[in-house]
Design an enzyme around this catalytic site. Structure first.
Site, short mmCIF file in Angstrom:
data_model
loop_
_atom_site.label_atom_id
_atom_site.label_comp_id
_atom_site.label_asym_id
_atom_site.label_seq_id
_atom_site.Cartn_x
_atom_site.Cartn_y
_atom_site.Cartn_z
N TYR A 11 -63.00 -1.61 -50.18
CA TYR A 11 -62.17 -1.72 -51.38
C TYR A 11 -60.95 -0.79 -51.33
O TYR A 11 -59.97 -1.03 -52.02
CB TYR A 11 -63.00 -1.41 -52.63
CG TYR A 11 -63.90 -2.56 -53.02
CD1 TYR A 11 -63.47 -3.52 -53.92
CD2 TYR A 11 -65.17 -2.70 -52.46
CE1 TYR A 11 -64.28 -4.58 -54.28
CE2 TYR A 11 -65.99 -3.76 -52.82
CZ TYR A 11 -65.54 -4.69 -53.72
OH TYR A 11 -66.34 -5.75 -54.07
N ILE A 12 -61.01 0.26 -50.54
CA ILE A 12 -59.88 1.19 -50.45
C ILE A 12 -59.11 0.98 -49.14
O ILE A 12 -57.89 0.85 -49.13
CB ILE A 12 -60.36 2.66 -50.55
CG1 ILE A 12 -61.09 2.88 -51.88
CG2 ILE A 12 -59.20 3.64 -50.37
CD1 ILE A 12 -60.29 2.49 -53.11
N THR A 83 -69.14 6.83 -48.72
CA THR A 83 -69.93 8.07 -48.77
C THR A 83 -70.98 7.91 -49.86
O THR A 83 -70.83 8.46 -50.96
CB THR A 83 -69.05 9.30 -49.06
OG1 THR A 83 -68.18 8.98 -50.17
CG2 THR A 83 -68.21 9.69 -47.88
N THR A 118 -64.24 9.73 -50.70
CA THR A 118 -64.66 10.76 -51.66
C THR A 118 -65.81 11.54 -51.04
O THR A 118 -66.79 10.96 -50.58
CB THR A 118 -65.11 10.10 -52.97
OG1 THR A 118 -64.08 9.24 -53.42
CG2 THR A 118 -65.41 11.15 -54.03
N ARG A 151 -57.21 6.95 -56.14
CA ARG A 151 -57.53 7.00 -57.57
C ARG A 151 -57.49 5.63 -58.20
O ARG A 151 -57.38 5.50 -59.43
CB ARG A 151 -56.49 7.87 -58.28
CG ARG A 151 -56.57 9.30 -57.88
CD ARG A 151 -55.33 10.03 -58.32
NE ARG A 151 -55.64 11.41 -58.61
CZ ARG A 151 -54.73 12.31 -58.96
NH1 ARG A 151 -53.46 11.97 -59.04
NH2 ARG A 151 -55.09 13.54 -59.22
N LYS A 203 -60.67 15.23 -56.79
CA LYS A 203 -61.18 13.85 -56.84
C LYS A 203 -62.55 13.80 -57.54
O LYS A 203 -62.79 12.96 -58.42
CB LYS A 203 -61.31 13.30 -55.42
CG LYS A 203 -62.06 12.00 -55.31
CD LYS A 203 -61.32 10.86 -55.97
CE LYS A 203 -62.19 9.63 -56.11
NZ LYS A 203 -61.50 8.53 -56.76
N CYS A 257 -68.38 4.80 -57.46
CA CYS A 257 -67.66 6.07 -57.62
C CYS A 257 -68.29 6.94 -58.69
O CYS A 257 -68.83 8.00 -58.40
CB CYS A 257 -66.22 5.79 -58.01
SG CYS A 257 -65.43 4.65 -56.89
N LYS A 316 -68.94 -3.82 -63.89
CA LYS A 316 -68.06 -3.78 -65.06
C LYS A 316 -67.33 -5.13 -65.17
O LYS A 316 -67.52 -6.02 -64.33
CB LYS A 316 -67.07 -2.62 -65.00
CG LYS A 316 -66.03 -2.72 -63.90
CD LYS A 316 -65.03 -1.58 -64.08
CE LYS A 316 -63.87 -1.72 -63.13
NZ LYS A 316 -62.85 -0.71 -63.36
#
Ligand code: SAJ
Length: 422
Positions: A11-12, A83, A118, A151, A203, A257, A316
């Site tokens: 996703y990042i 992570t 992260t 972020r 973070k 996250c 979500k």
């Protein structure tokens, strides 16, 4: 053309790779998952995120984004691997260590390595740096090393990647400045420089701030339930104060996250991080609370005799991501208790979870049901009408997100329970 090698196409990593490719860099995306690499070679992706498929496809077509299963020599390496936490709530840094090890043969004088994953504060200095120095080169002298947290909000990743302010934490100021110059090719927000451990702490603090505030909202909901007060009305009124902003209570906190990162603070400072730990426990307790609400509403009926329609499985609204999803956890708890559970989620493929009955629409699964349990406030569910009750064996509604107009559903003969009430 300068080259960027991005390790981890999730996703990042994938949006980051695509945005660099769209802004003048030649990018190689690397992943251990062969399926992700094969799909990317064809310009296709496996994750749902608005706008991402188009920008990836354009970059692959123009030849600025390529995929590979191992890194190649590059000017910059970005590590964006997961992570997760282990059973004991400590960080699993195996993927970060493996990614760093895979770079050792490719580290050259003058290159820059950026860790984005992260991580518990201290990871860049204590784990990544010693691995990279196995190349025989000295970090901060021969090559540069930086920690730069992302972020971005899932569902708005592409726009936030560009607009948000960023922090570059270098192991030296030269490292931080090199990373700032690199990211300024597409970041429109302000880029701040600091040291690596401060950036890691920043973070984890951000997501912990949100987790603790959601825990407070959830605790308010539990107290309101005990007092017979409608929590949503109370929050709306409290938030009229100019310096108060209570967040939304809900069925729990999910995603990769916020449900994970606060544990990194507990790990590095177990005696100090008391509030942080308690907030995690409160949020993790919400799924059981929701299961208790279901049991209370169905009264003396045997679970085996009850059909539940659970609306939403993702962590979500309006995303397809089910990682750490409290909705999924609640569905599993309900099934373990013996209820017949029908799930509905327009963002999750109907075959995503073997053994789980998933329909794309509520209408197709409502016949004979005893209770509707709204778990995720996807936009698609807003259209649902209380007239659904005509098909049901009993009219019960639990709305954990305050999505439906309770008065309208009550008028249609439903018993309606907001979060908190038992
Ligand atoms: N949630 C509530 N009540 C709220 C807000 C959220 O129960 O008032 C729940 C959501 O339903 C969801 C979970 O919390 O289950 C997390 O959702 P989110 O929208 O708060 O956050 P994420 O996980 O999608 O993204 C967060 C963001 N961090 C912050 O807002 C501080 C994002 O900016 C980060 O980049 C991302 O984590 C990340 O990757 O770390």
């Amino acid at each position: 053309m300068k080259t960027v090698c991005v390790i981890g196409l999730g996703y990042i990593g994938l949006p980051t790779a695509a945005v660099f490719a769209a802004n003048g860099y030649s990018v190689i995306g690397v992943d251990v998952n062969e399926q992700i690499v094969a799909k990317l070679c064809e310009g296709r992706i496996l994750i749902e995120e608005p706008g991402l498929a188009d920008i990836v496809q354009a970059a692959v077509r123009s030849g600025t984004l390529k995929a590979s299963s191992s890194p190649i020599p590059s000017d910059t390496f970005i590590i964006a691997v997961p992570t997760p936490i282990l059973e004991d709530h400590t960080a699993d840094l195996g993927a970060v260590a493996a990614a760093a090890r895979s770079l050792v043969p490719h580290i050259r004088p003058g290159c820059l390595v950026v860790l984005e994953s992260t991580s518990p504060p201290g990871t860049t200095m204590k784990l990544v740096l010693p691995i990279l120095e196995k190349s025989g080169l000295k970090a901060g002298k021969d090559f540069m090393l930086c920690y730069s947290p992302e972020r971005v909000l899932p569902g708005r990743i592409l726009s936030e990647l560009i607009k948000n302010d960023r922090v570059m934490g270098g192991i030296t100021s030269t490292s931080a400045e090199a990373a700032r110059d690199l990211y300024s090719s597409f970041v429109k927000g302000t880029i701040f420089t600091t040291d690596a451990t401060t950036a890691e702490m920043v973070k984890v603090m951000e997501n912990t701030f949100r987790d603790v505030n959601i825990a407070l909202a959830n605790e308010f909901a539990l107290i309101a339930g005990k007092l017979g007060i409608n929590i949503w009305e109370a929050i709306g009124l409290a938030n009229r104060h100019p310096r108060v902003n209570v967040l939304n209570p809900g069925p729990g906190v999910g995603g990769h996250c916020i449900a994970v990162d606060p544990w990194f603070l507990v790990e590095v400072a177990p005696f100090e991080a008391r509030l942080v730990r308690l907030a995690r426990e409160i949020n993790d307790g919400m799924p059981s609370h929701v299961v208790g609400l279901v049991a209370a509403m169905l009264g003396k009926r045997r679970p085996e005799d009850c059909i539940l329609v659970c609306l939403g499985l993702t962590f979500k609204a309006n995303v397809g991501d089910t990682r750490e999803s409290p909705a999924l956890q609640i569905v599993e708890l309900l099934r373990d208790t013996g209820y017949q559970v029908r799930c509905v989620d327009p963002h999750v493929p109907t075959s995503a979870f073997p053994g789980l009955q998933i329909a794309a629409s509520a209408e197709s699964s409502i016949t004979g049901a005893h209770l509707i349990l709204l778990l995720v406030d996807h936009d698609e569910f807003r259209m649902l009408m209380p007239s659904l009750g005509g098909e049901m064996a009993a009219r019960n509604l639990i709305d954990t997100r305050n999505m439906f107009d309770a008065v309208a559903w009550r008028t249609a003969g439903f018993r309606v329970s907001p979060l908190g009430h038992v």
